[in-house]
Design a protein around this motif. Structure first.
Motif, PDB file in Angstrom:
ATOM      1  N   CYS A 240     -36.164   3.147  15.154  1.00 47.45           N
ATOM      2  CA  CYS A 240     -36.838   1.623  15.142  1.00 47.45           C
ATOM      3  C   CYS A 240     -36.706   1.156  16.420  1.00 47.45           C
ATOM      4  N   PRO A 241     -37.468   0.828  17.398  1.00 46.27           N
ATOM      5  CA  PRO A 241     -37.409  -0.282  18.303  1.00 46.27           C
ATOM      6  C   PRO A 241     -37.026  -1.573  17.722  1.00 46.27           C
ATOM      7  N   ALA A 242     -36.735  -2.586  18.737  1.00 47.79           N
ATOM      8  CA  ALA A 242     -36.218  -3.699  18.184  1.00 47.79           C
ATOM      9  C   ALA A 242     -37.235  -4.485  17.605  1.00 47.79           C
ATOM     10  N   ASP A 243     -38.459  -4.620  17.972  1.00 40.63           N
ATOM     11  CA  ASP A 243     -39.346  -5.424  17.187  1.00 40.63           C
ATOM     12  C   ASP A 243     -39.932  -4.739  16.106  1.00 40.63           C
ATOM     13  N   VAL A 244     -40.149  -3.464  16.053  1.00 39.09           N
ATOM     14  CA  VAL A 244     -40.559  -2.745  14.807  1.00 39.09           C
ATOM     15  C   VAL A 244     -39.442  -2.828  13.832  1.00 39.09           C
ATOM     16  N   GLY A 245     -38.074  -2.675  14.108  1.00 41.20           N
ATOM     17  CA  GLY A 245     -36.980  -2.646  13.401  1.00 41.20           C
ATOM     18  C   GLY A 245     -36.896  -3.964  12.532  1.00 41.20           C
ATOM     19  N   ASP A 246     -37.205  -4.980  13.349  1.00 38.64           N
ATOM     20  CA  ASP A 246     -37.263  -6.320  12.596  1.00 38.64           C
ATOM     21  C   ASP A 246     -38.078  -6.523  11.789  1.00 38.64           C
TER      22      ASP A 246
END
Length: 452
Positions: free
Chosen positions: A176-182
């Motif tokens: 997950c990239p940062a924004d998706v992971g959040d």
């Protein structure tokens, strides 16, 4: 109805006749008494999983194995669920997210199940256990740093540690990239915590569709990309639904495993000896959790394709039959020295064709998380006795509501100033508004990691 002589009286709050509710605070506080009562019905018993949601609960170890290993008679496709098809299940029932059909391996049978499951098992097999162990340690250090120097030396190892660690580890595993992971973490956390669950579910679905789209364009070294590249040829909808099960179905049981295992290590005298290494002690504690406090307590919903008799009770066609992994693991037959079942494996991960495909990484993560905690926090103690800990009132899992501990505050290892300058260090994260902290856990961790 078969009655067993000498059976205990119903526990407080449990009706003497009719279906036994498993969603009450009384059940959550003392499920063992309920299971003892339910065994008086025989190998299975009539229960209510949520208001208006009826099922048969299998409490016998041999009967549980019989059903789990007989996919020809007991299937997993919940589109067969008669009460749901007939409109007799409340549309807002909290049981629906757990029981309603999804096009994934959990709710599939036969050739379709084999296709989807092979994609999952092959993708998980690419996870390097050494790399995974190192990542668990990094996540553990990050979380411990956030409370290790807390004034007063108090923490809740559920909210501060066990709940967050699996979410952060799985965000890495699935690329997950940062924004998706959040947003993935926000969605799963909201569902677990019951905070605006409808919106949380929507956010999770949207984020996973976005993750799949991103990986279609730029695959990476992660489980999502492996699923996508698998010869099974999963569609985007199938990919998202595999991810929902793997992420939500993997993180919640891990939270239970880590918190209950840590509670045993800190609160049970038999783990305070010095004759074993800490690692062996933790493995013993984790094994005890899987036997005595099965994280997934009651699940694996099956539907008989025709009426079937089980120990004098009729399991009706297309009516939910739920396996009580918790009750089966503590079935008195297993303590009988003369029983041929003595020494058999626990059912915490299921059995048969639907046995959990992630059991090996789950145990690795659980053991590594507890070991790192105990190695870093050498003087941590339970703030209450183990027997006074509170459990969540849910039929699905055996999960602590909190794990309060006390310790001598220690300063975390110094981190490069760049991490703190980015506003991502433990101190700055601790000053965030609770809602903000809950929605950017993954990006905050990634910033911390980059500053190491």
């Amino acid at each position: 109805m078969q009655q067993h002589p000498g059976a205990p009286e119903p526990p407080p709050g449990c009706p003497a006749h009719g279906r036994v509710p498993l969603y009450t605070a009384e059940f959550g506080a003392d499920p063992e008494s309920y299971y003892a009562h339910l065994r008086r019905f025989g190998a299975s018993a009539p229960v209510e999983l949520a208001p208006g949601v009826e099922a048969e609960l299998v409490t016998s170890y041999p009967a549980a194995l019989q059903i789990l290993q007989n996919p020809g008679t007991f299937v997993r496709d919940s589109r067969r669920w008669r009460a749901l098809r007939e409109g007799r299940v409340p549309a807002d029932s909290p049981a629906l997210p757990m029981m309603a059909y999804r096009p994934n391996a959990l709710f599939s049978d036969g050739a379709e199940h084999a296709r989807l499951r092979q994609a999952v098992t092959d993708s998980l097999a690419t996870v390097d256990p050494h790399r995974l162990s190192r990542h668990v340690e990094r996540v553990a250090d990050y979380l411990i740093d956030r409370f290790a120097d807390r004034p007063g030396g108090r923490a809740d190892l559920v909210a501060d540690y066990a709940q967050q660690l699996p979410l952060l580890v799985y965000s890495e595993l699935f690329g997950c990239p940062a924004d998706v992971g959040d947003r993935v973490i926000f969605g799963i956390s909201g569902i677990f915590e019951g905070i605006d669950a409808e919106r949380a579910n929507e956010v999770l679905g949207t984020a996973l569709h976005e993750l799949v789209a991103l990986k279609r364009k730029a695959p990476g070294d992660d489980v999502t990309s492996r699923l996508m590249e698998h010869p099974a040829g999963l569609s985007d909808d199938e990919l998202v639904n595999q991810l929902v099960t793997l992420l939500s179905g993997g993180t919640a049981p891990l939270m239970s495993l880590i918190s209950t295992g840590a509670a045993l290590m800190l609160g049970d005298e038999k783990y305070s000896g010095t004759q074993y290494s800490t690692g062996l002690l933790v493995e013993d504690a984790v094994n005890e959790v899987l036997w005595r406090f099965a994280p997934i307590a009651n699940y694996a919903v099956h539907y008989p394709v025709q009426d079937a008799e089980l120990d004098g009770r009729v399991l009706e066609t297309d009516q939910p039959v739920v396996i009580s992994f918790a009750a089966a693991n503590t079935d008195p037959v297993l303590s009988d020295n003369s029983s041929s079942l003595r020494g058999k494996a626990h059912l915490a991960f299921g059995a048969g064709p639907h046995v959990c495909p992630a059991k090996d990484p789950a145990i690795l993560i659980g053991v590594a998380a507890i070991e790192r905690l105990l190695n870093r926090m050498t003087d941590v103690d339970l703030a209450v006795a183990f027997e006074d800990l509170m459990w969540q009132p849910t039929p699905w899992s055996r999960t602590l509501t909190a794990l309060p501990v006390r310790f001598t505050p220690v300063s975390p290892p110094r981190r490069p100033s760049a991490a703190i300058g980015q506003g991502a260090g433990p101190a700055s994260a601790g000053r965030q508004h609770p809602q903000q902290a809950r929605t950017n856990r993954w990006s905050t961790f990634l910033s911390w990691l980059k500053g190491m």
